[in-house]
Design an enzyme around this catalytic site. Structure first.
Site: not given
Ligand SMILES: N[C@@H](CCC[C@H](N)C(=O)O)C(=O)O
Length: 276
Positions: A75-76, A161, A210, A219, A222
């Site tokens: 999670c970034g 992703h 997400e 994200c 992302g």
């Molecule tokens: N919000 C996050 C990513 C969190 C995890 C994502 N939903 C997953 O399931 O891989 C970010 O800021 O990278």
């Protein structure tokens, strides 16, 4: 017994952050769903649990749970909030921190201006590393989404992703296609779906639906994945300003085999305690 926590966010991607170094914490998917509920709980996109590292020479381990209760790899925006949290809570006095995640070690650095820069590691593209069902690695894969075929680029930033280029993030079919891409059978571990509008070679707009949380205001992984995909497709330069609905991130990537660097803010909203 009470459990202390902080509510934090990175560009509106919000977190419940728990110190599991000084408190004993028992989590379950049901408890995370309950706390994550925006009407009946605390409300967050992800829960971050800070723990002692299991590896010599590494400062911490942190675990990430989507609000649906599933544990995920990376999670970034969470990494920046993690770094701010361990400093503000007095768990470390370092500016450069090493932290173990489910997919390797990342390196957050607290900047003098209050931002946090994170070395997010080297992106991966092989289908089995996403995981993605495809015969071989490709820059662009056509994916059948409902009645349409969508050109996606798959990238692992530790987490999966699928990024597509759209004419405009305002009109992008995020709510319609997001759940279909997230749960597409070619992604056996599900996927985060990114919609990227190219503004120029150094600027994009981005929305992400997400995995396990729905569309968030930003994200971090992302943003890394979108910039990496754009650079590999010859659309972007090495350093890119990413506009998300919650604010801006700077992403830099020098190309194949190199780590991705993400810079942005990390904010504490409040601290609280609940009966556990
Ligand atoms: N919000 C996050 C990513 C969190 C995890 C994502 N939903 C997953 O399931 O891989 C970010 O800021 O990278």
């Amino acid at each position: 017994m009470t459990l202390r926590f902080s509510k934090m966010h990175g560009l509106g991607n919000d977190f419940m952050v728990i110190d599991g170094v000084r408190q004993s914490v028992t989590l379950s998917p049901e408890l995370i769903q309950q706390w994550g509920d925006r009407h009946f709980g605390i409300g967050f996109d992800q829960l971050l649990l800070v723990e002692q590292s299991t590896q010599a020479g590494v400062d911490f381990r942190y675990r990430i749970f989507n609000c649906d209760g599933d544990e995920v790899e990376q999670c970034g925006n969470g990494a920046r909030c993690f770094a701010r949290f361990v400093r503000d809570q007095g768990l470390t006095d370092k500016d450069e921190i090493t932290v173990e995640t489910a997919k390797g070690i990342i390196y957050p650095k607290l900047e003098a201006d209050g931002n946090v820069t994170v070395n997010m590691g080297v992106p991966r593209f092989a289908p089995e590393e996403i995981p993605f069902e495809a015969p071989n690695e490709a820059l662009i894969d056509p994916l059948i989404v409902g009645e349409r075929v969508v050109d996606i680029s798959v990238v692992s930033m530790g987490n999966p992703h699928a990024v597509q280029v759209v004419d405009s993030v305002v009109t992008a079919p995020v709510a319609e296609q997001g759940p279909l891409i997230e749960n597409h059978p070619r992604f056996p571990a599900r996927v985060n779906a990114g919609f990227m509008e190219i503004v120029s070679r150094i600027e994009i707009r981005l929305r992400v639906f997400e995995r396990g949380a729905g569309e968030t205001l930003a994200c971090g992984t992302g943003a890394c994945a979108a910039v990496v995909a754009g650079i590999r497709r010859g659309l972007l330069d090495e350093r890119v300003l990413v506009h998300t609905r919650g604010g801006d991130l700077t992403i830099a990537w020098a190309g194949s085999g190199q780590p991705v660097f993400m810079t942005g803010p990390a904010v504490t909203v409040f601290s609280g305690e609940l009966a556990a």
